[in-house]
Design an enzyme around this catalytic site. Structure first.
Site, PDB file in Angstrom:
ATOM      1  N   HIS A   1       0.833  -1.210   0.000  1.00  0.00           N
ATOM      2  CA  HIS A   1       0.000   0.000   0.000  1.00  0.00           C
ATOM      3  C   HIS A   1       0.873   1.268   0.000  1.00  0.00           C
ATOM      4  O   HIS A   1       0.757   2.114  -0.895  1.00  0.00           O
ATOM      5  CB  HIS A   1      -0.915  -0.016   1.232  1.00  0.00           C
ATOM      6  CG  HIS A   1      -1.812   1.175   1.329  1.00  0.00           C
ATOM      7  ND1 HIS A   1      -3.114   1.154   0.913  1.00  0.00           N
ATOM      8  CD2 HIS A   1      -1.584   2.443   1.787  1.00  0.00           C
ATOM      9  CE1 HIS A   1      -3.655   2.355   1.098  1.00  0.00           C
ATOM     10  NE2 HIS A   1      -2.748   3.149   1.637  1.00  0.00           N
ATOM     11  N   GLU A   2       1.768   1.354   0.967  1.00  0.00           N
ATOM     12  CA  GLU A   2       2.614   2.558   1.043  1.00  0.00           C
ATOM     13  C   GLU A   2       3.575   2.606  -0.146  1.00  0.00           C
ATOM     14  O   GLU A   2       3.930   3.680  -0.618  1.00  0.00           O
ATOM     15  CB  GLU A   2       3.374   2.610   2.379  1.00  0.00           C
ATOM     16  CG  GLU A   2       2.494   2.527   3.627  1.00  0.00           C
ATOM     17  CD  GLU A   2       1.376   3.573   3.700  1.00  0.00           C
ATOM     18  OE1 GLU A   2       1.526   4.652   3.083  1.00  0.00           O
ATOM     19  OE2 GLU A   2       0.343   3.305   4.343  1.00  0.00           O
TER      20      GLU A   2
ATOM     21  N   HIS B   1       1.750   4.426  -2.846  1.00  0.00           N
ATOM     22  CA  HIS B   1       1.797   5.880  -2.626  1.00  0.00           C
ATOM     23  C   HIS B   1       3.142   6.428  -3.112  1.00  0.00           C
ATOM     24  O   HIS B   1       3.220   7.446  -3.787  1.00  0.00           O
ATOM     25  CB  HIS B   1       1.701   6.193  -1.119  1.00  0.00           C
ATOM     26  CG  HIS B   1       0.310   6.225  -0.569  1.00  0.00           C
ATOM     27  ND1 HIS B   1      -0.681   7.036  -1.077  1.00  0.00           N
ATOM     28  CD2 HIS B   1      -0.252   5.584   0.492  1.00  0.00           C
ATOM     29  CE1 HIS B   1      -1.789   6.877  -0.347  1.00  0.00           C
ATOM     30  NE2 HIS B   1      -1.554   5.993   0.600  1.00  0.00           N
TER      31      HIS B   1
END
Ligand code: ZN
Length: 500
Positions: free
Chosen positions: A265-266, A269
């Site tokens: 997820h990160e 980003h």
């Protein structure tokens, strides 16, 4: 590559200075969350308050304001310079509308509210946090009044994070999702076919989880030379600039899924940040365009790549290599089913992708109930529990597992919708990518993720903040935000997995 032609030198220099302050703030926030010594926290907070005050002055400087106003009237301005000016003008107007003493008091209140939230958690006592929450929300609403709005006080608050959205649109999106997801969750959880998720709860040493995170980030082509991989209690990514996009994962010994999902997820980003056109650094546009679009990219890598079976055909061996005693004898099919298990939880952070949006919808609806005066601060924890029971069929036994679980409200209203908007946008983007890259599945199965990232860079990442969320999503899909692709994706996927 982008070029900025006609920005006045003094104006450009002031903007660059503003951007430097913001970069340093982001670095200090990274430091605070990834290992800064606890004893230094209050001193660091004072240094940060000084920096925030200086930045506020720079952004609301009257001379800067008139230069921006003057520049905006220049007729021969190139498109990008217009965007740069519009962005800083918006910030100038926003912060100039608030008296500096009120702004400083609010920043201080936010810090105190966060400390009270931690204290309330330690004592499992919401009443410690309630008066702070009231103060923060009252101040937020006062700011909304300064900023002005046509329909709802919530509009300017959510627009701090997602400028193209308002309460009317959010109400529509959330009600569409609710009507589709609640019955689907009921069907899935009552299915006779259920996965065995116990493999994830075997002890998994933290150093090995870190190794897993690194290998997963390599699999999605995160550039370690333009970033850093840290550890924290609440995973996050730091968008400093395209050459410095850091991320921190959370490691929990008895649930490897937490670090696995937080790395992907990160990582998503950070890939967005790394692929922004570097010419936009120091303009104010070299950053994600909205929280919703930022979240769409993390969710894209977490769900549309990280939950793709082809991804695990290539990468399951990493888990089997690091922990052969747990995963060596588990087939890919069983692992994949377990990875996609649906089970309502009290905690948003532990939620599966099907129940996840309901956690956000609950928070949004409670924010609306507070603004409308339908619930008071004392009644808030019970209102929270009632909604969990109504939507997810579970009632938190303590406030620690209920309303005290996340600290976002210490900062004010309006942060939660972005998480769901990100998923909605990501599904819209995913639908178009599949059409434009017809070999999408094969690209993932054959480990050619860079082709997909290249598409995302061309259509989204490179622009940073020089295009709005709505402009991006319309140019990609031909329409604004739309829940149909997400509802379709989740229904299809879970009907198949659970043989409904
Ligand atoms: Zn995120």
């Amino acid at each position: 590559m982008t070029t900025i032609q006609r920005l006045d030198a003094a104006l450009a220099a002031h903007i660059e200075k503003v951007e430097h302050y913001k970069q340093v703030q982001t670095l200090l926030a990274w430091d605070a969350r990834t290992g800064a010594p606890r004893k230094g926290a209050s001193y660091a907070a004072r240094a940060k308050a000084t920096l925030a005050g200086e930045l506020f002055k720079l952004q609301t400087d009257a001379d800067f304001g008139s230069r921006l106003e003057e520049a905006a009237q220049q007729e021969d301005l190139d498109e990008l310079s217009k965007r740069i000016i519009a962005e800083h003008w918006k910030t100038y107007k926003r912060w100039s509308a608030i008296p500096i003493e009120e702004y400083q008091a609010f920043v201080q209140q936010q810090g105190l509210a966060n400390a009270a939230w931690l204290e309330a958690r330690a004592a499992n006592d919401f009443s410690i946090f309630a008066p702070h929450l009231k103060q923060i929300f009252d101040a937020s609403l006062k700011f909304a009044g300064y900023w002005g709005y046509e329909q709802h006080a919530y509009d300017p608050l959510v627009q701090q994070f997602d400028p193209d959205l308002d309460k009317v649109t959010l109400d529509r999106i959330f009600s569409e999702l609710k009507s589709a997801l609640i019955p689907l969750i009921r069907r899935v959880t009552s299915s006779a076919k259920q996965p065995d998720t116990s493999i994830f709860n075997h002890p998994f040493p933290l150093e090995q989880q870190r190794q897993l995170g690194i290998e997963l980030l390599q699999a999605i082509r995160y550039d370690f030379d333009a970033g850093q991989f840290g550890a924290t209690v609440h995973p996050f990514s730091s968008a400093i600039n395209p050459y410095d996009a850091r991320l921190a994962a959370k490691f929990v010994e008895n649930d490897v899924r937490v670090s696995l999902w937080s790395a992907l997820h990160e990582g998503g980003h950070s890939l967005y940040t790394q692929n922004i056109d570097p010419n936009l650094i120091h303009t104010g546009l070299g950053i994600f365009t909205s929280y919703g679009i930022h979240e769409s990219q993390s969710i894209f890598f977490e769900k549309f790549i990280g939950r793709h079976k082809g991804f695990w055909e290539n990468n399951y061996f990493i888990l089997q290599k690091i922990k052969p005693e747990t995963f060596g004898s588990v087939s890919l099919d069983d692992f994949y089913f377990a990875l996609n298990a649906v089970k309502p939880t009290f905690n948003r952070f532990e939620a599966d992708e099907l129940t996840y949006n309901l956690h956000l919808i609950i928070r949004y609806e409670l924010e609306q109930a507070i603004i409308a005066g339908e619930v008071d601060y004392e009644g808030l924890p019970e209102a929270w529990n009632d909604k969990y029971e109504e939507y997810l069929g579970i009632r938190p036994p303590t406030h620690l597992e209920g309303i005290l679980q996340d600290g976002h409200w210490s900062a004010g209203f309006g942060l939660f919708p972005s998480y769901t908007l990100g998923f909605v946008y990501a599904a819209q983007i995913h639908k178009v990518i599949r059409r434009e890259l017809p070999d999408y599945d094969h690209l993932i199965e054959s480990d050619h993720i860079e082709t997909i990232t290249g598409w995302l860079t061309t259509h989204i990442h490179q622009f940073g903040k020089s295009r709005s969320a709505d402009e991006l999503i319309k140019s990609i899909t031909g329409k604004s935000i739309d829940t149909a692709p997400l509802i379709h994706y989740l229904t299809d996927k879970y009907e198949q997995l659970y043989e409904l």
